[in-house]
Write an enzyme that holds these catalytic residues in place. Sequence first.
Site, PDB file in Angstrom:
ATOM      1  N   HIS A  86       1.231  -1.021   0.125  1.00 15.45           N
ATOM      2  CA  HIS A  86       0.024   0.223  -0.050  1.00 15.45           C
ATOM      3  C   HIS A  86       0.918   1.151  -0.022  1.00 15.45           C
ATOM      4  O   HIS A  86       1.519   1.633   0.972  1.00 15.45           O
ATOM      5  CB  HIS A  86      -1.300  -0.076   1.262  1.00 15.45           C
ATOM      6  CG  HIS A  86      -1.642   1.704   1.154  1.00 15.45           C
ATOM      7  ND1 HIS A  86      -3.814   0.739   0.677  1.00 15.45           N
ATOM      8  CD2 HIS A  86      -1.745   2.430   1.676  1.00 15.45           C
ATOM      9  CE1 HIS A  86      -3.809   2.556   1.057  1.00 15.45           C
ATOM     10  NE2 HIS A  86      -2.745   2.930   1.749  1.00 15.45           N
ATOM     11  N   HIS A  93      -1.230   2.963  11.658  1.00 16.03           N
ATOM     12  CA  HIS A  93      -0.936   4.245  11.976  1.00 16.03           C
ATOM     13  C   HIS A  93      -0.918   5.089  13.038  1.00 16.03           C
ATOM     14  O   HIS A  93      -1.491   5.039  13.957  1.00 16.03           O
ATOM     15  CB  HIS A  93      -1.036   5.107  10.746  1.00 16.03           C
ATOM     16  CG  HIS A  93       0.123   5.906   9.748  1.00 16.03           C
ATOM     17  ND1 HIS A  93      -0.296   6.931   9.567  1.00 16.03           N
ATOM     18  CD2 HIS A  93       1.309   4.914   9.715  1.00 16.03           C
ATOM     19  CE1 HIS A  93       0.472   7.374   8.716  1.00 16.03           C
ATOM     20  NE2 HIS A  93       1.939   6.752   8.774  1.00 16.03           N
ATOM     21  N   GLU A 151      -4.060  13.949  11.031  1.00 17.73           N
ATOM     22  CA  GLU A 151      -4.374  13.714   9.746  1.00 17.73           C
ATOM     23  C   GLU A 151      -6.614  14.442   9.563  1.00 17.73           C
ATOM     24  O   GLU A 151      -6.531  13.817  10.884  1.00 17.73           O
ATOM     25  CB  GLU A 151      -4.536  12.460   9.405  1.00 17.73           C
ATOM     26  CG  GLU A 151      -2.901  11.919   8.794  1.00 17.73           C
ATOM     27  CD  GLU A 151      -2.888  10.417   8.823  1.00 17.73           C
ATOM     28  OE1 GLU A 151      -3.789  10.020   8.673  1.00 17.73           O
ATOM     29  OE2 GLU A 151      -2.342   9.914   9.244  1.00 17.73           O
ATOM     30  N   TYR A 196     -16.016   4.139   2.123  1.00 17.80           N
ATOM     31  CA  TYR A 196     -14.079   4.264   2.543  1.00 17.80           C
ATOM     32  C   TYR A 196     -14.481   3.228   3.391  1.00 17.80           C
ATOM     33  O   TYR A 196     -14.317   2.111   3.500  1.00 17.80           O
ATOM     34  CB  TYR A 196     -14.294   5.734   3.639  1.00 17.80           C
ATOM     35  CG  TYR A 196     -12.578   6.005   3.363  1.00 17.80           C
ATOM     36  CD1 TYR A 196     -11.390   6.114   2.256  1.00 17.80           C
ATOM     37  CD2 TYR A 196     -11.981   5.521   5.276  1.00 17.80           C
ATOM     38  CE1 TYR A 196     -10.380   6.154   3.029  1.00 17.80           C
ATOM     39  CE2 TYR A 196     -10.385   5.504   5.804  1.00 17.80           C
ATOM     40  CZ  TYR A 196      -9.625   5.880   3.963  1.00 17.80           C
ATOM     41  OH  TYR A 196      -8.430   6.222   4.600  1.00 17.80           O
ATOM     42  N   HIS A 218      -7.238  12.668  13.672  1.00 13.67           N
ATOM     43  CA  HIS A 218      -6.039  11.699  13.768  1.00 13.67           C
ATOM     44  C   HIS A 218      -4.978  12.368  14.366  1.00 13.67           C
ATOM     45  O   HIS A 218      -3.973  12.575  13.405  1.00 13.67           O
ATOM     46  CB  HIS A 218      -6.113  10.048  13.117  1.00 13.67           C
ATOM     47  CG  HIS A 218      -7.137   9.680  13.062  1.00 13.67           C
ATOM     48  ND1 HIS A 218      -7.702   9.214  11.649  1.00 13.67           N
ATOM     49  CD2 HIS A 218      -7.601   9.403  13.595  1.00 13.67           C
ATOM     50  CE1 HIS A 218      -8.526   8.371  11.642  1.00 13.67           C
ATOM     51  NE2 HIS A 218      -8.811   8.765  13.096  1.00 13.67           N
ATOM     52  N   HIS A 242      -4.317   4.587  14.313  1.00 12.97           N
ATOM     53  CA  HIS A 242      -4.977   4.670  13.621  1.00 12.97           C
ATOM     54  C   HIS A 242      -5.433   3.531  12.929  1.00 12.97           C
ATOM     55  O   HIS A 242      -3.809   3.397  12.562  1.00 12.97           O
ATOM     56  CB  HIS A 242      -5.576   6.659  13.368  1.00 12.97           C
ATOM     57  CG  HIS A 242      -4.620   7.304  12.512  1.00 12.97           C
ATOM     58  ND1 HIS A 242      -3.693   7.560  13.076  1.00 12.97           N
ATOM     59  CD2 HIS A 242      -4.428   6.591  11.199  1.00 12.97           C
ATOM     60  CE1 HIS A 242      -3.409   7.809  11.554  1.00 12.97           C
ATOM     61  NE2 HIS A 242      -3.016   7.315  11.010  1.00 12.97           N
TER      62      HIS A 242
END
Length: 453
Positions: free
Chosen positions: A307, A350, A356, A365, A381, A387
Site C-alpha cells: 500500500h 499507522h 490527519e 471509505y 487523528h 489509527h
Amino acid sequence: MKLRYDYQYGFGNHFATECVPGALPVGQNNPQKCAYGLYAEQLSGTAFTAPRSANQRTWMYRVRPSVDHGAYQRVSFAERAPGLGFRGQIATPERLRWQPRDDAAPDRTADAADADTDTDFLRGLFRIGENGLPEDRNGLSIYSYWCNTSMDGEAFYNADGDLLILPQQGELVLQTELGMLEVPAGHVAVVPRGIRFAARVVPMSDTTSTSRGFVLEVYDRHFELPDLGPIGANGCAAPRDFRYPLAYVDRDTLQSSWRIWAKFQNQIFMYETDHSVFDVVAWHGNYAPFAYDLDRFCPVNAVRFDHMDPSIFTVLTCRSDEPGVALADFVIFPPRWNVQEHTFRPPYFHRNCMTEFMMNLAGEYDAKSAAGFPPGACSLHSIMSAHGPDLESFARAATEQLRPKRLPDSTLAAMFETSRMLRITKEALELLPLDRTYTSCWRDFPPATIPSS
C-alpha cells in the site's frame, strides 16, 4: 457536469480578462486616466520583493475604489459567526469522529438564532481545530460548514489567510471580486487572502437548498501544486484543469447597499458601503480564486505489491519552512483500481508525525464501515495517535480474494494533513455531532498466536 459559466484555465497563469471591451489597459497597469473612468487598484498576495517565480498580484479596474466604505465595526461572534467564537480550545490526543451535519438544531450554538433561522456560509462555519496565530502568519484552522441560504447584499473576506472550500453535498456559487466561480460537490475551490466573495447556495430541488462541506484555512503562504519527483511530468492534478473566473459585473447591484464582513486576527469586523464590491470590469494578474474538478485527478498507485503512502494523492500543498514538510496538504482518495498482490490493500495501521483530518465525501471509505463513516462524516487523528482500519474492514480485507478491484466512481474521500498539532475547539466537542462511540470500532481485535519456542 456542465458548468454554467465560462472560465480561463491554467494553474498560476497570468490572466487578462474584461467584461466590457476596452476596459483593460494595454501595455501598462495604472494609466493616468482609465477607460470609462474606472479606478486602477492592485491587490498584492505576496511582498513586492518576493522572487518573480513566487510573486502574486492582480490589477483590477473597478467602478468604485475599495477605499470608499464606512468605518470598521467589531462584531460579536454570536451575532454573525457563532461557530468561530472562542469558547475555549483544548489539547487532546484522542481519536475523534463527527457524524454529518444537517439542518437539525443540535449543531447550532446557544447564542445563535433558533432552528428556523436561515444559515448562510459565514454563520454556518464552525471551527474544529487550530494551530498558530494568524497575526504571526503561522498556522492553520480546519472547519466544517453547513448553509441553507445565500449571502445577499453581503460579502466576506479573510485577512488571516487563504480558504480552501470543499463542498461535500450541494453546490456553492462563489461570487468573487474577480468573477463567478461555481463549486459543486466533488470540486474544490481556493479563495486567496483578502479577496471578497459571497457564497450562494444553488437549490437542489424545489424545496431543498443546502450545502455542507469542509474548509481549510492556512495563515502562511499560498496553495500550490506539489512536485511530482520521479513520477515525471504528468499525472496527479494537471495545471490545465484549474479554472479561474472571467471578469463579471452584476449591474443590478452596483448602486445598492452592502455589508462587508472581515475576519482579522480571528475577530469579526463589518463595514458598510453604498455600492457593490463586485464591480471589477477588468483585471489581469495571477492572484485570483480558482476551482478544480476532483474527477480530473489522475491517480498513480502500486501495480505489484504494498500500500503506497497517501502523499501520492496530493492535489494541493501549502509549504512550510522545512523542505519536504507541508504546513498543510489537501489529499484525495479517488475512484481507482487496486491490483496489489499478497497485500493488505486498505490503509494500514499507522502512527504518524502528521495530523490527519479525514472526510468521507461520497460512498463507502475502504478503511471504515459505511455505518460508522457515512458521506459527510469526518475524523481527526492527531500526531502519534494510533489509527487504522476498523475491525470489520480489517476482517474483510484480510480474507478477501485478491483480484483486481475497481473502487467505484461513487466513492470519494479526502484528507487535510498538517505537520502541526491542533487545539480542538469546544464548539467542535460540544455543539457539532461528535461520535462518542468512535474508538469502540478498534475493540476486540483478536491477538496474534505466537508459536512457543
